[in-house]
Write a protein that holds these residues in place. Structure first.
Motif, PDB file in Angstrom:
ATOM      1  N   VAL A 135       0.593  -1.386  -0.480  1.00 21.81           N
ATOM      2  CA  VAL A 135       0.058  -0.154  -0.242  1.00 21.81           C
ATOM      3  C   VAL A 135       1.190   1.141   0.218  1.00 21.81           C
ATOM      4  O   VAL A 135       1.580   1.264   0.486  1.00 21.81           O
ATOM      5  N   LYS A 136       0.478   2.246  -0.979  1.00 19.95           N
ATOM      6  CA  LYS A 136       1.198   3.363  -0.873  1.00 19.95           C
ATOM      7  C   LYS A 136       1.264   4.294   0.094  1.00 19.95           C
ATOM      8  O   LYS A 136       0.271   4.336   0.673  1.00 19.95           O
ATOM      9  N   LYS A 137       2.026   4.914   0.639  1.00 22.82           N
ATOM     10  CA  LYS A 137       1.878   5.300   2.060  1.00 22.82           C
ATOM     11  C   LYS A 137       1.831   7.305   0.957  1.00 22.82           C
ATOM     12  O   LYS A 137       2.110   8.074   0.258  1.00 22.82           O
ATOM     13  N   ARG A 138       1.070   7.990   1.958  1.00 24.85           N
ATOM     14  CA  ARG A 138       0.056   9.069   1.199  1.00 24.85           C
ATOM     15  C   ARG A 138       0.017   9.939   2.306  1.00 24.85           C
ATOM     16  O   ARG A 138       0.197  10.475   2.890  1.00 24.85           O
ATOM     17  N   ILE A 139       0.717  11.181   1.819  1.00 24.07           N
ATOM     18  CA  ILE A 139       1.718  12.057   1.760  1.00 24.07           C
ATOM     19  C   ILE A 139       0.457  13.258   0.766  1.00 24.07           C
ATOM     20  O   ILE A 139       0.210  13.288  -0.066  1.00 24.07           O
ATOM     21  N   LEU A 140       0.541  14.326   2.489  1.00 26.35           N
ATOM     22  CA  LEU A 140      -0.245  15.899   2.375  1.00 26.35           C
ATOM     23  C   LEU A 140       0.756  16.948   2.058  1.00 26.35           C
ATOM     24  O   LEU A 140       1.024  16.990   3.225  1.00 26.35           O
ATOM     25  N   LEU A 141       1.395  17.069   0.583  1.00 27.44           N
ATOM     26  CA  LEU A 141       2.609  18.857   0.495  1.00 27.44           C
ATOM     27  C   LEU A 141       1.069  19.886   0.533  1.00 27.44           C
ATOM     28  O   LEU A 141       0.124  19.951  -0.198  1.00 27.44           O
ATOM     29  N   VAL A 142       1.600  21.065   1.510  1.00 27.10           N
ATOM     30  CA  VAL A 142       1.375  21.599   1.755  1.00 27.10           C
ATOM     31  C   VAL A 142       2.152  23.213   1.085  1.00 27.10           C
ATOM     32  O   VAL A 142       2.663  23.124   1.912  1.00 27.10           O
ATOM     33  N   GLU A 143       2.111  23.538  -0.254  1.00 22.06           N
ATOM     34  CA  GLU A 143       3.298  24.653  -0.075  1.00 22.06           C
ATOM     35  C   GLU A 143       2.221  24.949  -1.564  1.00 22.06           C
ATOM     36  O   GLU A 143       1.571  25.276  -2.211  1.00 22.06           O
ATOM     37  N   ASP A 144       2.140  26.502  -1.852  1.00 26.44           N
ATOM     38  CA  ASP A 144       1.773  27.556  -2.637  1.00 26.44           C
ATOM     39  C   ASP A 144       2.655  27.730  -3.758  1.00 26.44           C
ATOM     40  O   ASP A 144       1.838  28.524  -4.440  1.00 26.44           O
ATOM     41  N   ASP A 145       3.879  28.038  -3.649  1.00 28.56           N
ATOM     42  CA  ASP A 145       4.700  28.094  -4.998  1.00 28.56           C
ATOM     43  C   ASP A 145       3.951  26.703  -5.557  1.00 28.56           C
ATOM     44  O   ASP A 145       4.664  26.246  -5.718  1.00 28.56           O
ATOM     45  N   GLU A 146       3.862  27.280  -7.173  1.00 23.42           N
ATOM     46  CA  GLU A 146       3.252  26.550  -8.077  1.00 23.42           C
ATOM     47  C   GLU A 146       4.008  25.533  -9.027  1.00 23.42           C
ATOM     48  O   GLU A 146       4.603  24.888  -8.545  1.00 23.42           O
ATOM     49  N   ALA A 147       5.534  26.531  -8.540  1.00 20.48           N
ATOM     50  CA  ALA A 147       6.482  25.376  -9.299  1.00 20.48           C
ATOM     51  C   ALA A 147       7.325  24.910  -8.269  1.00 20.48           C
ATOM     52  O   ALA A 147       7.283  23.033  -8.546  1.00 20.48           O
ATOM     53  N   VAL A 148       7.348  24.939  -6.750  1.00 25.91           N
ATOM     54  CA  VAL A 148       7.753  23.971  -5.895  1.00 25.91           C
ATOM     55  C   VAL A 148       6.926  22.516  -5.783  1.00 25.91           C
ATOM     56  O   VAL A 148       7.212  21.487  -5.201  1.00 25.91           O
ATOM     57  N   GLY A 149       5.915  22.995  -5.649  1.00 24.38           N
ATOM     58  CA  GLY A 149       4.733  22.179  -5.215  1.00 24.38           C
ATOM     59  C   GLY A 149       4.731  21.011  -6.343  1.00 24.38           C
ATOM     60  O   GLY A 149       4.299  20.208  -6.367  1.00 24.38           O
ATOM     61  N   TYR A 150       4.625  21.847  -7.320  1.00 27.20           N
ATOM     62  CA  TYR A 150       4.535  21.095  -9.114  1.00 27.20           C
ATOM     63  C   TYR A 150       5.805  19.949  -8.992  1.00 27.20           C
ATOM     64  O   TYR A 150       5.886  18.660  -9.658  1.00 27.20           O
ATOM     65  N   LEU A 151       7.189  20.431  -8.869  1.00 29.58           N
ATOM     66  CA  LEU A 151       8.369  19.375  -8.444  1.00 29.58           C
ATOM     67  C   LEU A 151       8.033  18.054  -7.636  1.00 29.58           C
ATOM     68  O   LEU A 151       8.658  17.403  -8.134  1.00 29.58           O
ATOM     69  N   LEU A 152       7.522  18.934  -6.670  1.00 31.43           N
ATOM     70  CA  LEU A 152       7.768  17.764  -5.206  1.00 31.43           C
ATOM     71  C   LEU A 152       6.942  17.120  -5.604  1.00 31.43           C
ATOM     72  O   LEU A 152       7.138  15.623  -5.002  1.00 31.43           O
ATOM     73  N   SER A 153       5.391  16.711  -6.166  1.00 33.03           N
ATOM     74  CA  SER A 153       4.298  16.371  -5.621  1.00 33.03           C
ATOM     75  C   SER A 153       4.553  14.982  -7.431  1.00 33.03           C
ATOM     76  O   SER A 153       4.450  14.236  -7.314  1.00 33.03           O
ATOM     77  N   GLU A 154       5.195  15.467  -8.831  1.00 32.57           N
ATOM     78  CA  GLU A 154       5.410  14.786  -9.381  1.00 32.57           C
ATOM     79  C   GLU A 154       7.067  13.964  -8.216  1.00 32.57           C
ATOM     80  O   GLU A 154       6.801  12.502  -9.578  1.00 32.57           O
ATOM     81  N   TYR A 155       8.171  14.191  -8.474  1.00 34.50           N
ATOM     82  CA  TYR A 155       8.865  13.186  -7.345  1.00 34.50           C
ATOM     83  C   TYR A 155       8.822  12.311  -6.625  1.00 34.50           C
ATOM     84  O   TYR A 155       9.332  11.919  -6.933  1.00 34.50           O
ATOM     85  N   LEU A 156       7.801  12.681  -6.152  1.00 36.53           N
ATOM     86  CA  LEU A 156       6.906  12.530  -4.510  1.00 36.53           C
ATOM     87  C   LEU A 156       6.464  11.109  -5.133  1.00 36.53           C
ATOM     88  O   LEU A 156       6.584   9.873  -4.710  1.00 36.53           O
TER      89      LEU A 156
END
Length: 232
Positions: free
Chosen positions: A3-24
């Motif tokens: 089962v995949k671990k579920r992570i909630l990322l709270v980030e208002d910066d579009e670039a940082v949020g997109y990069l981290l969400s895709e990488y994770l």
């Protein structure tokens, strides 16, 4: 299948949020991205997560305020700060609010993944050491969750699966507030209006089953949840 671990990322910066969400996601995590604190609270009310990653500097509700609200309503969810605020006073405040780690931007994505994996592994190891209890004494009652049986005065009450699961959940957290959302996601799998109505019905049933001992009460805390109270 793991089962995949579920992570909630709270980030208002579009670039940082997109990069981290895709990488994770690429690294095997199930990722939900909220772009501000109020959106994060909505997501927390709808689903369970294994870990939250919080930015601090966000509009409307900063990460510290969000952490305070999480401590009130989602106190079992571990969280880390990932932020550009690197002054000692900010780091100390982050840990004071209960963060399990405080990481400073910019951070190498591989390092972040290693930190997350190590943290989740420690949490899993701690949880696995907890002993699962199947038999309980609740006032005059004897409750076996494995057999779904509630016995009082030599009379056996056969419980349904959900009745047994709900009673076990309440007993395990006796004298503590059990939020509606936590109960619904744990037992019904989803927090919505119809399941909440179903929960109310099951609470009524359990109250009737337990009415032979006046020391046992399932209290309704308005708009929040239920507390199972019983005196020894």
């Amino acid at each position: 299948m793991e089962v995949k671990k579920r992570i909630l990322l709270v980030e208002d910066d579009e670039a940082v949020g997109y990069l981290l969400s895709e990488y994770l996601r690429m690294k095997g995590f199930e990722l939900s991205w909220a772009k501000q604190g109020k959106e994060a609270l909505v997501k927390l009310d709808q689903s369970n997560y294994d870990l939250a990653i919080l930015d601090v500097m966000m509009p409307e509700m900063d990460g510290f305020t969000l952490a305070e609200k999480m401590n009130e309503d989602y106190s079992n969810l571990p969280f880390i700060f990932l932020t550009a605020k690197s002054l000692k006073v900010d780091v100390l405040k982050g840990f004071y609010l209960g963060a399990v780690d405080y990481l400073k931007k910019p951070i190498d994505e591989e390092e972040l993944v290693i930190r997350i994996e190590n943290l989740l592994s420690r949490l899993d190891n701690t949880a696995s050491k907890k002993v699962e209890v199947d038999a309980y004494t609740i006032g005059k009652y004897h409750f076996n969750s494995l057999n779904q049986e509630l016995v009082v005065d030599d009379q056996k009450i056969n419980l349904t699966v959900k009745e047994s699961e709900l009673l076990k959940y309440l007993v395990d957290k006796k004298n503590q507030l059990c939020p509606h959302k936590d109960i619904l996601i744990k037992i019904w799998g989803k927090n919505d209006y119809f399941n909440k109505k179903s929960l109310n019905v099951f609470i009524t049933r359990l109250r009737k089953f337990l009415e032979r001992d006046s020391r046992i009460k399932i209290e309704n805390v308005h708009s929040k949840g239920y507390i199972l109270r019983f005196e020894p």
